[in-house]
Design an enzyme around this catalytic site. Structure first.
Site, PDB file in Angstrom:
ATOM      1  N   HIS A   1       1.949   0.436 -19.926  1.00  0.00           N
ATOM      2  CA  HIS A   1       0.865   1.204 -19.301  1.00  0.00           C
ATOM      3  C   HIS A   1      -0.421   1.046 -20.108  1.00  0.00           C
ATOM      4  CE1 HIS A   1       4.239   3.260 -17.243  1.00  0.00           C
ATOM      5  NE2 HIS A   1       3.354   3.534 -16.322  1.00  0.00           N
TER       6      HIS A   1
ATOM      7  N   TRP B   1       7.225  14.002  14.458  1.00  0.00           N
ATOM      8  CA  TRP B   1       6.412  13.573  13.325  1.00  0.00           C
ATOM      9  C   TRP B   1       6.551  14.546  12.171  1.00  0.00           C
ATOM     10  CZ3 TRP B   1       0.414  14.077  14.479  1.00  0.00           C
ATOM     11  CH2 TRP B   1       0.154  15.265  15.156  1.00  0.00           C
TER      12      TRP B   1
ATOM     13  N   HIS C   1      -4.576   4.989 -13.886  1.00  0.00           N
ATOM     14  CA  HIS C   1      -3.372   5.791 -14.152  1.00  0.00           C
ATOM     15  C   HIS C   1      -3.277   6.101 -15.647  1.00  0.00           C
ATOM     16  CE1 HIS C   1       0.617   7.359 -14.083  1.00  0.00           C
ATOM     17  NE2 HIS C   1       1.231   6.272 -14.496  1.00  0.00           N
TER      18      HIS C   1
ATOM     19  N   HIS D   1       6.201   1.503  -6.114  1.00  0.00           N
ATOM     20  CA  HIS D   1       4.797   1.896  -6.102  1.00  0.00           C
ATOM     21  C   HIS D   1       3.938   0.991  -6.970  1.00  0.00           C
ATOM     22  CE1 HIS D   1       6.147   4.070  -9.752  1.00  0.00           C
ATOM     23  NE2 HIS D   1       4.911   3.897 -10.164  1.00  0.00           N
TER      24      HIS D   1
ATOM     25  N   HIS E   1       3.452   8.119  -7.801  1.00  0.00           N
ATOM     26  CA  HIS E   1       4.291   7.174  -8.551  1.00  0.00           C
ATOM     27  C   HIS E   1       5.770   7.387  -8.236  1.00  0.00           C
ATOM     28  CE1 HIS E   1       0.866   5.715 -11.044  1.00  0.00           C
ATOM     29  NE2 HIS E   1       0.387   6.858 -10.590  1.00  0.00           N
TER      30      HIS E   1
ATOM     31  N   ASP F   1       0.727   0.786  -9.651  1.00  0.00           N
ATOM     32  CA  ASP F   1      -0.075   1.514 -10.650  1.00  0.00           C
ATOM     33  C   ASP F   1      -1.493   0.948 -10.674  1.00  0.00           C
ATOM     34  OD1 ASP F   1       2.236   2.825 -11.458  1.00  0.00           O
ATOM     35  OD2 ASP F   1       2.291   1.942 -13.457  1.00  0.00           O
TER      36      ASP F   1
HETATM   37 MN    MN Z   1       3.672   4.329 -12.016  1.00  0.00          MN
END
Ligand code: MN
Length: 256
Positions: A206, A61, A79, A73, A69, A75
């Site tokens: 964004h 492990w 963010h 991924h 990010h 958002d």
């Molecule tokens: Mn992102």
């Protein structure tokens, strides 16, 4: 028969195709580059705990370290400063993780111009062909960029800085504020174009999507295997308390 048992049967009978839209997550996974005065995200890194050895004879492990990010991924609204009061990744309602998607294909335009941005007119044309953008669904932007798998290819630094496709500020504002689309999905390391630091406002996808309490999916792959309409997206970020995003596995169900 119920809808769910019909779905389960269609999956086992392979009448529904499962497409993995997720990029491999490793130390090689490309990451966003910001100017040196800003904080930087980190590559995915393993720290081995044990591997069938003195540290743990029967088991293997790792711990891992990664930016939220990094790689494929999700958002969360918080963010971006425009969405800072709109919720963290752990607060995204679970039903958002299963939503329909449409795909706009601008691969040809991007091949001719890596700075290509999707404008309102491209979406108007798309809607004339395919119908309205989906209420509560994703708008996925197929650019062919996921064929670029190294850091240099993905960021594509030129004399003017990062050079990769995206969406114009005007178009991003319109989709985020005037349509029922729940978020934007892209093949690049972030939802904005490489040159979006110079847009007005800077990083408009964004700013507008997250400001509207909507979402982003970045570094998607295999969008060429999806139809323009009709795919169902399963996108499952980790439930990181107070997180701004999370690497996630993104799948699409496609009925052939
Ligand atoms: Mn992102």
């Amino acid at each position: 028969m119920s809808v769910l048992s019909d779905l389960a049967r269609a999956l086992t009978d392979r009448k529904i195709r499962v497409v993995d839209l997720t990029a491999p997550l490793s130390h090689e996974t490309p990451i966003l580059e910001l100017p040196p005065e800003f904080g930087q995200t980190q590559r995915f890194t393993f720290e081995e705990i044990s591997r069938y050895d003195d540290r743990g004879p029967g088991w293997y492990w790792n711990n891992f370290r990664t930016g939220e990010h990094t790689g494929t991924h999700f958002d969360a609204p918080n963010h971006w400063v425009t969405g800072k009061d709109q919720g963290d990744i752990s607060g995204v309602p679970a039903e958002v993780f299963l939503r329909p998607a449409v795909v706009i294909d601008v691969t040809e335009q991007v091949a001719a111009d890596p700075n290509f941005v999707i404008e309102r007119e491209h979406l108007d044309q798309w809607q004339q062909e395919h119908g309205p953008l989906p209420d509560g669904g994703w708008l996925l932007c197929r650019t062919g960029w996921s064929a670029r798998t190294t850091q240099q290819e993905m960021i594509n630094n030129t004399d003017t800085g990062p050079t990769s496709p995206g969406m114009s500020a005007e178009c991003a504002q319109w989709v985020a504020e005037q349509t029922g689309v729940i978020g934007i999905g892209v093949e690049t390391v972030g939802t904005d174009a490489g040159a979006a630091h110079s847009f007005d406002p800077a990083f408009p996808c964004h700013a507008f999507f997250l400001g509207a309490g909507k979402y982003g999916l970045a570094q998607l792959q295999n969008l060429d295997q999806l139809p323009a309409t009709g795919a169902l997206i399963i996108a499952t970020p980790l439930k990181i308390v107070d997180g701004s995003g999370s690497p996630c596995r993104v799948l699409a169900l496609v009925e052939d």
